[in-house]
Design a protein around this motif. Structure first.
Motif, PDB file in Angstrom:
ATOM      1  N   ASP A   1       0.842  -1.199   0.000  1.00  0.00           N
ATOM      2  CA  ASP A   1       0.000   0.000   0.000  1.00  0.00           C
ATOM      3  C   ASP A   1       0.879   1.252   0.000  1.00  0.00           C
ATOM      4  OD1 ASP A   1       0.931   0.317   2.622  1.00  0.00           O
ATOM      5  OD2 ASP A   1      -0.958  -0.291   3.531  1.00  0.00           O
ATOM      6  N   ALA A   2       0.251   2.396  -0.146  1.00  0.00           N
ATOM      7  CA  ALA A   2       0.991   3.662  -0.264  1.00  0.00           C
ATOM      8  C   ALA A   2       1.834   3.950   0.973  1.00  0.00           C
ATOM      9  CB  ALA A   2       0.023   4.816  -0.527  1.00  0.00           C
ATOM     10  N   MET A   3       1.323   3.638   2.160  1.00  0.00           N
ATOM     11  CA  MET A   3       2.076   3.893   3.387  1.00  0.00           C
ATOM     12  C   MET A   3       3.333   3.027   3.435  1.00  0.00           C
ATOM     13  SD  MET A   3       2.484   5.566   6.188  1.00  0.00           S
ATOM     14  CE  MET A   3       0.934   6.315   6.658  1.00  0.00           C
ATOM     15  N   THR A   4       3.213   1.773   3.110  1.00  0.00           N
ATOM     16  CA  THR A   4       4.368   0.875   3.117  1.00  0.00           C
ATOM     17  C   THR A   4       5.397   1.333   2.099  1.00  0.00           C
ATOM     18  OG1 THR A   4       2.987  -0.976   3.842  1.00  0.00           O
ATOM     19  CG2 THR A   4       5.103  -1.529   2.835  1.00  0.00           C
ATOM     20  N   GLN A   5       4.948   1.709   0.910  1.00  0.00           N
ATOM     21  CA  GLN A   5       5.874   2.210  -0.104  1.00  0.00           C
ATOM     22  C   GLN A   5       6.606   3.452   0.401  1.00  0.00           C
ATOM     23  OE1 GLN A   5       4.056   2.661  -3.962  1.00  0.00           O
ATOM     24  NE2 GLN A   5       3.038   0.674  -3.812  1.00  0.00           N
ATOM     25  N   CYS A   6       5.889   4.333   1.065  1.00  0.00           N
ATOM     26  CA  CYS A   6       6.471   5.551   1.604  1.00  0.00           C
ATOM     27  C   CYS A   6       7.541   5.223   2.645  1.00  0.00           C
ATOM     28  CB  CYS A   6       5.368   6.408   2.227  1.00  0.00           C
ATOM     29  SG  CYS A   6       5.952   7.903   3.061  1.00  0.00           S
ATOM     30  N   LEU A   7       7.247   4.316   3.569  1.00  0.00           N
ATOM     31  CA  LEU A   7       8.162   3.988   4.654  1.00  0.00           C
ATOM     32  C   LEU A   7       9.388   3.215   4.191  1.00  0.00           C
ATOM     33  CD1 LEU A   7       5.582   3.182   7.468  1.00  0.00           C
ATOM     34  CD2 LEU A   7       6.943   5.266   7.175  1.00  0.00           C
TER      35      LEU A   7
ATOM     36  N   LYS B   1       8.496  11.086   8.208  1.00  0.00           N
ATOM     37  CA  LYS B   1       7.734  12.309   7.904  1.00  0.00           C
ATOM     38  C   LYS B   1       6.755  11.995   6.764  1.00  0.00           C
ATOM     39  CE  LYS B   1       9.977  15.046  10.695  1.00  0.00           C
ATOM     40  NZ  LYS B   1       9.338  15.794  11.746  1.00  0.00           N
ATOM     41  N   GLU B   2       5.940  10.944   6.970  1.00  0.00           N
ATOM     42  CA  GLU B   2       5.062  10.463   5.904  1.00  0.00           C
ATOM     43  C   GLU B   2       4.058  11.502   5.428  1.00  0.00           C
ATOM     44  OE1 GLU B   2       5.419   9.343   9.002  1.00  0.00           O
ATOM     45  OE2 GLU B   2       3.696   8.197   9.695  1.00  0.00           O
ATOM     46  N   GLN B   3       3.595  12.364   6.312  1.00  0.00           N
ATOM     47  CA  GLN B   3       2.624  13.379   5.884  1.00  0.00           C
ATOM     48  C   GLN B   3       3.306  14.415   4.988  1.00  0.00           C
ATOM     49  OE1 GLN B   3       0.421  15.215   9.036  1.00  0.00           O
ATOM     50  NE2 GLN B   3      -1.057  16.103   7.636  1.00  0.00           N
ATOM     51  N   GLU B   4       4.478  14.900   5.414  1.00  0.00           N
ATOM     52  CA  GLU B   4       5.199  15.917   4.638  1.00  0.00           C
ATOM     53  C   GLU B   4       5.767  15.368   3.333  1.00  0.00           C
ATOM     54  OE1 GLU B   4       8.299  17.735   6.968  1.00  0.00           O
ATOM     55  OE2 GLU B   4       6.991  17.807   8.719  1.00  0.00           O
ATOM     56  N   ARG B   5       6.329  14.169   3.366  1.00  0.00           N
ATOM     57  CA  ARG B   5       7.078  13.647   2.227  1.00  0.00           C
ATOM     58  C   ARG B   5       6.241  12.821   1.263  1.00  0.00           C
ATOM     59  NH1 ARG B   5      11.877  13.892   5.418  1.00  0.00           N
ATOM     60  NH2 ARG B   5      11.872  16.084   5.965  1.00  0.00           N
ATOM     61  N   CYS B   6       5.133  12.249   1.770  1.00  0.00           N
ATOM     62  CA  CYS B   6       4.325  11.366   0.917  1.00  0.00           C
ATOM     63  C   CYS B   6       2.873  11.811   0.809  1.00  0.00           C
ATOM     64  CB  CYS B   6       4.365   9.932   1.449  1.00  0.00           C
ATOM     65  SG  CYS B   6       6.018   9.228   1.560  1.00  0.00           S
ATOM     66  N   GLY B   7       2.496  12.843   1.555  1.00  0.00           N
ATOM     67  CA  GLY B   7       1.115  13.308   1.519  1.00  0.00           C
ATOM     68  C   GLY B   7       0.150  12.342   2.171  1.00  0.00           C
ATOM     69  N   LEU B   8       0.645  11.533   3.115  1.00  0.00           N
ATOM     70  CA  LEU B   8      -0.192  10.538   3.782  1.00  0.00           C
ATOM     71  C   LEU B   8      -0.406  10.908   5.242  1.00  0.00           C
ATOM     72  CD1 LEU B   8       1.597   7.359   2.398  1.00  0.00           C
ATOM     73  CD2 LEU B   8      -0.574   8.310   1.623  1.00  0.00           C
ATOM     74  N   ARG B   9      -1.596  10.588   5.732  1.00  0.00           N
ATOM     75  CA  ARG B   9      -1.904  10.820   7.141  1.00  0.00           C
ATOM     76  C   ARG B   9      -1.142   9.780   7.968  1.00  0.00           C
ATOM     77  NH1 ARG B   9      -6.422   8.448   9.026  1.00  0.00           N
ATOM     78  NH2 ARG B   9      -6.341   8.498  11.253  1.00  0.00           N
ATOM     79  N   PRO B  10      -0.372  10.199   8.975  1.00  0.00           N
ATOM     80  CA  PRO B  10       0.369   9.237   9.783  1.00  0.00           C
ATOM     81  C   PRO B  10      -0.570   8.247  10.465  1.00  0.00           C
ATOM     82  CG  PRO B  10       1.115  11.464  10.236  1.00  0.00           C
ATOM     83  CD  PRO B  10      -0.109  11.577   9.385  1.00  0.00           C
ATOM     84  N   GLU B  11      -0.329   6.974  10.246  1.00  0.00           N
ATOM     85  CA  GLU B  11      -1.135   5.917  10.854  1.00  0.00           C
ATOM     86  C   GLU B  11      -0.286   5.003  11.718  1.00  0.00           C
ATOM     87  OE1 GLU B  11      -2.949   3.803   7.658  1.00  0.00           O
ATOM     88  OE2 GLU B  11      -4.006   5.540   6.907  1.00  0.00           O
TER      89      GLU B  11
END
Length: 88
Positions: free
Chosen positions: A28-34, A58-68
């Protein structure tokens, strides 16, 4: 940053996200971001004969994702000899 700190940062980065590491297929997008090192900020602090390194996502700043993720990143203590003394 001196050479000892630079080496500590390099060792911590290679341990945290080894070169060539890729997210699982269909991640998913969060895993790809991390799985991207540029998602993280690094903090370094000199200690006595060691350097402390901490990676903060910094997933919100760098990937546009809400930190979960409740994971606050990773922390290392690395000796001036280049040995990982502790990782959390």
């Amino acid at each position: 940053m001196d050479g000892t700190q630079l080496k500590a940062l390099q060792l911590a980065m290679e341990d945290f996200l080894p070169p060539g590491t890729k997210p699982p297929k269909n991640a998913d997008a969060m895993t790809q971001c991390l799985y991207r090192i540029e998602t993280y900020d690094a903090w370094l602090q000199r200690g006595e004969k060691m350097t402390f390194v901490h990676f903060t996502p910094k997933e919100q700043e760098r990937c546009g994702l809400r930190p979960e993720v409740m994971d606050p990143g990773a922390s290392y203590a690395i000796s001036d000899d280049g040995v990982i003394l502790k990782r959390d």
